[in-house]
Design a protein around this motif. Structure first.
Motif, PDB file in Angstrom:
ATOM      1  N   ARG A  78       0.854  -1.181   0.000  1.00  0.00           N
ATOM      2  CA  ARG A  78       0.000   0.000   0.000  1.00  0.00           C
ATOM      3  C   ARG A  78       0.889   1.231   0.000  1.00  0.00           C
ATOM      4  O   ARG A  78       1.899   1.278   0.700  1.00  0.00           O
ATOM      5  N   LEU A  79       0.537   2.242  -0.789  1.00  0.00           N
ATOM      6  CA  LEU A  79       1.350   3.450  -0.912  1.00  0.00           C
ATOM      7  C   LEU A  79       0.434   4.666  -0.823  1.00  0.00           C
ATOM      8  O   LEU A  79      -0.536   4.778  -1.571  1.00  0.00           O
ATOM      9  N   ALA A  80       0.772   5.590   0.129  1.00  0.00           N
ATOM     10  CA  ALA A  80       0.035   6.850   0.247  1.00  0.00           C
ATOM     11  C   ALA A  80       0.675   7.875  -0.684  1.00  0.00           C
ATOM     12  O   ALA A  80       1.859   8.194  -0.558  1.00  0.00           O
ATOM     13  N   LEU A  81      -0.098   8.388  -1.653  1.00  0.00           N
ATOM     14  CA  LEU A  81       0.434   9.360  -2.603  1.00  0.00           C
ATOM     15  C   LEU A  81       0.537  10.735  -1.950  1.00  0.00           C
ATOM     16  O   LEU A  81      -0.298  11.104  -1.122  1.00  0.00           O
ATOM     17  N   PRO A  82       1.560  11.521  -2.328  1.00  0.00           N
ATOM     18  CA  PRO A  82       1.588  12.920  -1.893  1.00  0.00           C
ATOM     19  C   PRO A  82       0.497  13.704  -2.627  1.00  0.00           C
ATOM     20  O   PRO A  82      -0.151  13.192  -3.540  1.00  0.00           O
ATOM     21  N   ALA A  83       0.290  14.954  -2.203  1.00  0.00           N
ATOM     22  CA  ALA A  83      -0.743  15.768  -2.836  1.00  0.00           C
ATOM     23  C   ALA A  83      -0.406  15.994  -4.314  1.00  0.00           C
ATOM     24  O   ALA A  83       0.709  16.367  -4.667  1.00  0.00           O
ATOM     25  N   LEU A  84      -1.381  15.746  -5.195  1.00  0.00           N
ATOM     26  CA  LEU A  84      -1.238  15.965  -6.628  1.00  0.00           C
ATOM     27  C   LEU A  84      -2.281  16.984  -7.073  1.00  0.00           C
ATOM     28  O   LEU A  84      -3.336  17.126  -6.433  1.00  0.00           O
ATOM     29  N   PRO A  85      -2.043  17.707  -8.163  1.00  0.00           N
ATOM     30  CA  PRO A  85      -3.057  18.642  -8.660  1.00  0.00           C
ATOM     31  C   PRO A  85      -4.351  17.900  -8.978  1.00  0.00           C
ATOM     32  O   PRO A  85      -4.348  16.731  -9.379  1.00  0.00           O
TER      33      PRO A  85
END
Length: 804
Positions: A78-85
């Protein structure tokens, strides 16, 4: 795209044949509606043999190098993505090993966005006479800023490049959730925190307004560790820090208006290049900014409220309210003065309003007859806060005051009943060092609370956090020798101070050395008004402390007392602080080394005082040998013991290097001591190891009163082995009618065969002496199970092995 036909990321023939992971979510075909997520966590099934996973995210499903929006590594599934547009995205994952990654999975889909909408929009009227509405809304979680738009149209249509008058929509950015607007002729009422000027606000005109939340990264973030971190089975991989921040100041502002920069309350974005305003009049920041959906549109029609006009005036005495309880406390009556109040600060004076009054006249005097009036204040308010000159006025002075009600024509003939107060001041509060704390070779630093903080604390908890009401323009610092008999210090002990200096109380930073700092501080009082030089004060806002670095860096070892006195803005000397104490220790520790001569002995190091830093890296043996280091609990000694035994005949050098210091940082001078281990190895020494059957026999002629004996055979030989250091070896044993043959080996080579037969018995016999190259050698005595014909037995006797 579907899974890659071949794995990539390693040379041909070495790529791992890892299968493509199965996606858990979010998944879905690209042409179907996707889930809208703000905090995205990608998940997939584990792959056997994988040491990690590589994740790629793309806006259009093109995963070529120049089209990948984000690529990260995960050590879990599982991977939490950083904030993306905010946008629609495709993603895929591949299992990895050291040789590279395996087959790519099929791609999943999701939409990065923010479903939450700002709610609770409302407008309200301000105080009488205000001509602008107040906009308010309910806070939204995760928002770091808000964009507020006001428009003349419900659709907020406008041309972002339009600049002429009559422009339909204007906007501002704020961290507040309640702001009072203004137009270009008015002044916003938000104290500089999110001042919002709207070119299209006008009394009586209907306007439309809406709000959305913004969430952006904090500017000037420090360097981050990009190593993936796993929490609750989810991999979090921080982004490298980015420069820039949401920049509202560079957005094109139609109609000549300018959106104000983010206010000083709350997060404070820094200026950075921004893109032009988009179709909904917002700015694209230099890096990621997430925007929530717009709120519902609200309408507002504004009509100013007229201020009330004064009515008929009355001239009855004005009753003065009690003094502010947070500033003053009552005290018993004083003969000739009556009941007074002790005030740590000259408080704000307030009084009851009178109908019809347009203003008030306040008298402040030094006597209750008001013949010595110090100040007359005319104000339309019902309170008066004194200026700095009054706040810092003389301690212990009594003041009297009274109030008259006034109209535009005249003031009343009668004043209120006079009241009084007396000014007092608290002591400066010392904070460091702790009583009796020791300073080493570094500069002596003394710290205390600023006068303003001490004064504010004396007002009581009810005003904690309020602005300072007074400042010290200077501090006088005195340091003296502590009384030799241990009694508390008195004023008499400061008559011949070690240091007596007056330093500037301004909040300043250290500057260049002031030549005035070279005077002898034991005999001269010097003023350092510029805050430069070795003797200076510096303010630390985070700790709310004033730090004084003493100009006297040559304090000898000893005990000292110190105190501080604040001087207020009028130059009055305020009470001395309580007396603090510290110890100056500039004497470095010393060490003595007691060596050993026994092969199983210990080397003991004793220090003159407790020390730190004693470790295998600071205590070393040469030549290096397996040993243990034990440090006493009080830090005053250390013991070095051999892991087995020392090498007989070897000289060991014990070195104490840099890194050992006493409690205040005085370093131990390098120490080196040598000790030679005794070369004589008796038959009972722990340095000897035996193979075969050996027995002990007593003999007055043998070393130590005894020797070892064995009766080997050709098939069951015996041996005794020892490692020693020297230029030769001497073998001592016993000989007699039952003596057999033995061989002497050195470093694995047979150097001598010795016949221990003799017609009569005796010990202490030199059986062999061999010269060797200087150094360590492995010596072995072997009983070979042979004898001469005349001997009764093959026995051999070992008394001692000596390194020469």
């Amino acid at each position: 795209p579907s899974a890659s036909p071949t794995p990539t990321g390693a040379p041909a023939g070495t790529r791992p044949a890892l299968p493509a992971p199965a996606l858990v979510g979010p998944t879905g075909p690209a042409d179907a509606p996707q889930p809208v997520l703000k905090d995205v966590v990608l998940a997939w099934a584990p792959v056997a043999g994988a040491t990690g996973y590589t994740v790629q995210v793309s806006q259009d499903g093109d995963f070529s190098d120049d089209a990948v929006t984000y690529e990260g590594q995960s050590v879990s599934t599982r991977l939490a993505l950083p904030a993306l547009p905010s946008a629609a995205y495709r993603w895929r994952v591949a299992a990895t090993q050291a040789a590279g990654h395996g087959f790519w999975s099929t791609s999943g889909a999701f939409t990065e966005g923010w479903r939450d909408r700002v709610s609770g929009l409302r407008t309200s009227a301000g105080p009488a006479g205000d001509e602008f509405p107040t906009f308010a809304w309910t806070p939204i979680a995760s928002a770091s800023e808000y964009e507020l738009q006001v428009s003349s149209t419900p659709t907020f249509d406008h041309d972002p490049t339009q600049t002429q008058a009559g422009f339909g929509t204007t906007a501002c950015f704020t961290v507040r959730t309640r702001v009072t607007g203004a137009n270009e002729q008015g002044e916003a009422k938000n104290d500089g925190a999110g001042d919002c000027d709207f070119t299209n606000l006008a009394p009586g005109a209907q306007r439309y307004w809406r709000v959305r939340a913004l969430d952006h990264l904090v500017d000037d973030a420090g360097e981050v560790d990009t190593t993936p971190v796993v929490r609750d089975g989810v991999t979090y991989q921080p982004l490298a820090p980015k420069s820039g921040e949401l920049d509202t100041g560079t957005c094109p502002q139609p109609g000549g208006a300018t959106a104000s920069a983010s206010p000083s309350v709350g997060p404070t974005p820094s200026a950075s290049p921004s893109a032009a305003a988009d179709a909904s009049f917002s700015c694209d920041a230099a890096h990621t900014v997430q925007r929530s959906a717009w709120s519902d549109v609200q309408t507002v029609t504004w009509t100013p409220t007229a201020a009330a006009s004064p009515t008929a005036a009355t001239y009855a005495p004005v009753a003065v309210k009690p003094l502010a309880p947070e500033a003053c406390t009552a005290r018993p009556a004083v003969p000739g003065e009556g009941a007074l109040a002790d005030c740590t600060d000259f408080p704000t004076l307030d009084w009851d309003a009178r109908d019809g009054a347009t203003g008030y006249r306040l008298y402040i005097a030094l006597d209750d007859a008001f013949t010595n009036v110090q100040q007359i204040v005319e104000t339309p308010a019902t309170e008066w806060t004194p200026t700095a000159a009054w706040r810092d006025t003389t301690a212990s002075q009594t003041y009297y005051y009274a109030v008259q009600a006034c109209t535009a024509v005249r003031c009343g003939a009668v004043t209120s009943t006079p009241d009084s107060l007396r000014k007092k001041n608290p002591r400066t509060e010392l904070t460091a060092p702790a009583a009796g704390a020791a300073f080493g070779p570094t500069d002596v630093q003394l710290r205390w609370k600023p006068f303003s903080t001490t004064q504010r604390a004396a007002l009581g908890a009810r005003v904690a956090g309020t602005p300072a009401t007074g400042e010290a323009y200077a501090y006088r610092v005195q340091v003296a020798d502590a009384p030799a008999d241990g009694r508390p210090a008195t004023d008499a002990d400061f008559q011949a101070p070690v240091e007596d200096v007056t330093v500037d109380g301004a909040l300043c930073r250290p500057g260049p050395v002031d030549p005035a700092a070279t005077v002898d501080p034991r005999t001269t009082t010097r003023a350092v008004q510029s805050c430069t030089g070795a003797g200076l004060v510096a303010h630390d806002p985070a700790r709310d402390e004033v730090t004084y670095t003493s100009a006297t860096t040559s304090y000898p070892t000893g005990s000292y007392v110190w105190r501080v006195q604040a001087l207020d803005a009028s130059g009055h000397k305020l009470p001395w602080s309580k007396v603090g104490s510290f110890v100056r220790d500039v004497t470095p520790p010393t060490a003595t080394v007691t060596g050993t001569k026994a092969a199983d002995g210990r080397v003991v190091v004793r220090f003159s005082e407790p020390v730190t830093g004693v470790s295998p890296s600071t205590v070393r043996l040469s030549p290096a040998t397996a040993s243990t280091l034990a440090v006493s609990a009080d830090g005053r000694s250390a013991t070095v013991s051999p892991a087995r035994t020392w090498v007989p005949g070897q000289t060991y050098v014990l070195s104490l290097g840099a890194g050992i210091a006493d409690a205040v940082g005085n370093p131990l001078a390098p120490v080196s001591a040598s000790s030679r281990i005794a070369g004589l190895v008796d038959d009972g020494s722990a340095a000897l190891s035996y193979v075969g059957s050996w027995g002990f026999r007593s003999s007055s002629n043998a070393v130590g009163g005894g020797f070892r004996t064995s009766t080997p055979t050709m098939r069951a030989q015996t041996a005794a082995t020892v490692t020693l250091a020297g230029k030769g070896v001497l073998l001592t044993g016993c000989a007699g009618p039952s003596g057999g043959l033995l061989d002497l080996y050195v470093d694995g080579t047979k150097r001598a065969r010795v016949d221990t037969y003799r017609a009569y018995s005796g010990c202490g016999v030199r059986l062999a002496r061999i010269a060797l190259a200087d150094g360590q050698h492995r010596v072995q005595v072997r009983g070979v199970g042979l004898k001469r014909a005349a001997s009764r037995s093959t026995s051999v006797q070992l008394d001692a092995v000596t390194a020469l």
